[in-house]
Design an enzyme around this catalytic site. Structure first.
Site, short mmCIF file in Angstrom:
data_model
loop_
_atom_site.label_atom_id
_atom_site.label_comp_id
_atom_site.label_asym_id
_atom_site.label_seq_id
_atom_site.Cartn_x
_atom_site.Cartn_y
_atom_site.Cartn_z
N ASP A 9 30.85 12.38 32.88
CA ASP A 9 29.47 12.86 32.92
C ASP A 9 28.78 12.48 31.61
O ASP A 9 29.23 12.88 30.53
CB ASP A 9 29.51 14.40 33.08
CG ASP A 9 28.16 14.99 33.39
OD1 ASP A 9 27.15 14.30 33.21
OD2 ASP A 9 28.12 16.16 33.82
N ASP A 111 24.44 9.23 36.58
CA ASP A 111 25.16 9.47 35.32
C ASP A 111 26.49 10.19 35.50
O ASP A 111 27.01 10.75 34.55
CB ASP A 111 24.27 10.25 34.35
CG ASP A 111 24.00 11.66 34.82
OD1 ASP A 111 24.02 11.89 36.04
OD2 ASP A 111 23.77 12.55 33.98
N GLU A 112 27.04 10.18 36.69
CA GLU A 112 28.32 10.86 36.93
C GLU A 112 29.20 10.03 37.85
O GLU A 112 28.73 9.52 38.86
CB GLU A 112 28.10 12.20 37.63
CG GLU A 112 27.49 13.27 36.78
CD GLU A 112 27.26 14.54 37.58
OE1 GLU A 112 28.15 14.92 38.36
OE2 GLU A 112 26.17 15.11 37.44
#
Length: 402
Positions: A9, A111-112
């Site tokens: 993350d 973003d993960e």
DNA sequence: TCTGGGGTCCTAGGACCC
DNA sequence: TCTGGGGTCCTAGGACCC
């Protein structure tokens, strides 16, 4: 066999990525070190906080709150615009590094990522070793930091990456659930949002442990399917796989908050046309057809309305989808001032050869050719290179991203 | 006071069929 | 006056995620 799952993350993704890009372009200040946010355009009424720096967080600034509030909490707050092109660039760079560690990898959002490294552990290395290696490499090679959660399933890995930030690696193994997860407030549990929180608290459920210790059936009786999910999550149960297949989208939609409320139906139709072009362009880029077309509107009082229609034949034609949407809008619209309008296509399918030949008329073919030609121009010269006369202002209102 | 835009999934009620 | 039951599909709205 126990699985080895990682959740990676990016810390304050939009803000970190903006900071890295600015530094690369010669900026003297690292905006991660000052009270700063990435925010929407207040003048266009999209003024919410998209990401915040750690110093900004200390002022109590929260993601998704109006910038107006954020400024009251911190008068010298620095505000920067979002830039999705840059975000996609760094997101891809991260993904490329992560792909070196497994081919069982799932992009959960920009973003993960989830990684299943069970069958990809090099000799003598543990899941924790890999997590630290990823963390270090991303920082060195890309200039931003990540949190990595290490656990036997996706839910626990995600909970773990959410522990102390930034730039940390956390484990949440089965044996650690009682000490690391159960004391946390119930609002920290994935899928517990602001509507279910008060309901759970009313039942005396204040921590994740409180939920875990209730009889499963009692939670199912109260919350149905959702109850089953959150009870299992509270107990660290999640059998879902890391899904590396590039999944076909189930729906595609575009919407805009208008800089000013619109009360004129012709104006709304113009915006709807621009939205329909954008959505059908994306639909065709996926090589898919849609059966259901829906329109949403939001009034200035923030009331939302939506209607949808299912066609007999799936399509990706701008004309057909726009005409359908226009009819829906006219059903829906009751002369109120409109703040937001959106279009969305559902029931997506891949084209099936027999269907195309069966239902295609010469007129449809002509329309398809036109769509294709315009798509190619947009592909080549940029989405905004091609617009209908009089549509310039509408395009300016909408930040195209895809 | 001010409240984005992209999605996924679920639910409840109604239409319709056998 | 009484008026099934089970299944599927569609629609509108909402919760939640990032």
């Amino acid at each position: 066999m126990e699985r080895k799952i990682l959740h990676v993350d990016v810390n304050n993704a939009f803000l970190s990525w903006t900071a890295v890009e600015m530094l690369k372009n010669g900026a003297e200040v690292d905006i991660r070190t000052i009270p700063s946010i990435i925010g929407g355009d207040e003048e266009k009424r999209r003024g919410i906080v998209l990401a915040k720096s750690t110093p900004a967080k200390k002022y109590g600034i929260k993601t998704a709150e109006p910038i107006y509030f954020a400024k009251q909490k911190c008068p010298n707050l620095q505000i920067y615009k979002s830039d999705f092109k840059t975000y996609r660039k760094y997101s891809n760079a991260l993904y490329n590094i992560l792909c070196e560690y497994t081919n069982k990898i799932e992009r959960f959002s920009i973003d993960e990522c989830f990684l299943d490294i069970t069958s990809f552990l090099p000799n003598g290395k543990t899941d924790l070793d890999i997590a630290y290696e990823i963390s270090k490499r991303v920082k060195q090679e890309l200039g931003f930091t990540v949190n990595v959660g290490v656990a036997p399933n996706k839910l626990l890995a995600k909970m773990a990456s959410d522990f102390e930030k930034p730039d940390k690696v956390h484990t949440l193994y089965e044996a650690e659930i009682p000490t690391k997860m159960w004391p946390l407030p119930i609002s920290d549990l994935f899928m517990v949002g602001k509507k279910s929180l008060p309901k759970l608290e009313k039942l005396g459920i204040n921590t994740i442990g409180d939920l875990a210790s209730r009889p499963k059936q009692s939670i199912i009786n109260l919350f149905g399917k959702f109850g089953k999910t959150i009870w299992e999550y509270a107990n660290g149960i999640d059998l879902s796989e890391v899904n590396s297949e590039p999944e076909m989208p189930k729906c595609i939609g575009n919407s805009v908050t208008l800089p000013k409320d619109i009360t004129n139906i012709e104006k709304l139709e113009e915006v709807l046309l621009a939205l329909a072009e954008q959505t059908t362009y994306r639909l065709r880029k996926h090589n898919m057809l849609a059966s259901t077309i829906g329109v949403q509107i939001r009034t200035k009082e923030f009331k939302n309305y939506s209607h949808q229609k299912t066609l007999l034949t799936p399509t990706n034609s701008t004309k057909i989808i726009y005409e359908t949407a226009k009819n829906i809008l006219n059903e829906l619209y009751k002369n109120e001032p409109i703040r937001l309008i959106g279009i969305r296509v559902d029931k997506l399918t891949l084209p099936n050869v027999e269907q195309i030949s069966l239902f295609d008329t010469p007129k449809n073919e002509k329309q398809q050719k036109l769509d294709k030609t315009l798509d190619n121009l947009k592909e080549k010269y940029g989405y905004n290179s091609i617009t209908r006369a009089g549509q310039m202002q509408i395009d300016e209102m909408m930040d195209f991203k895809d």
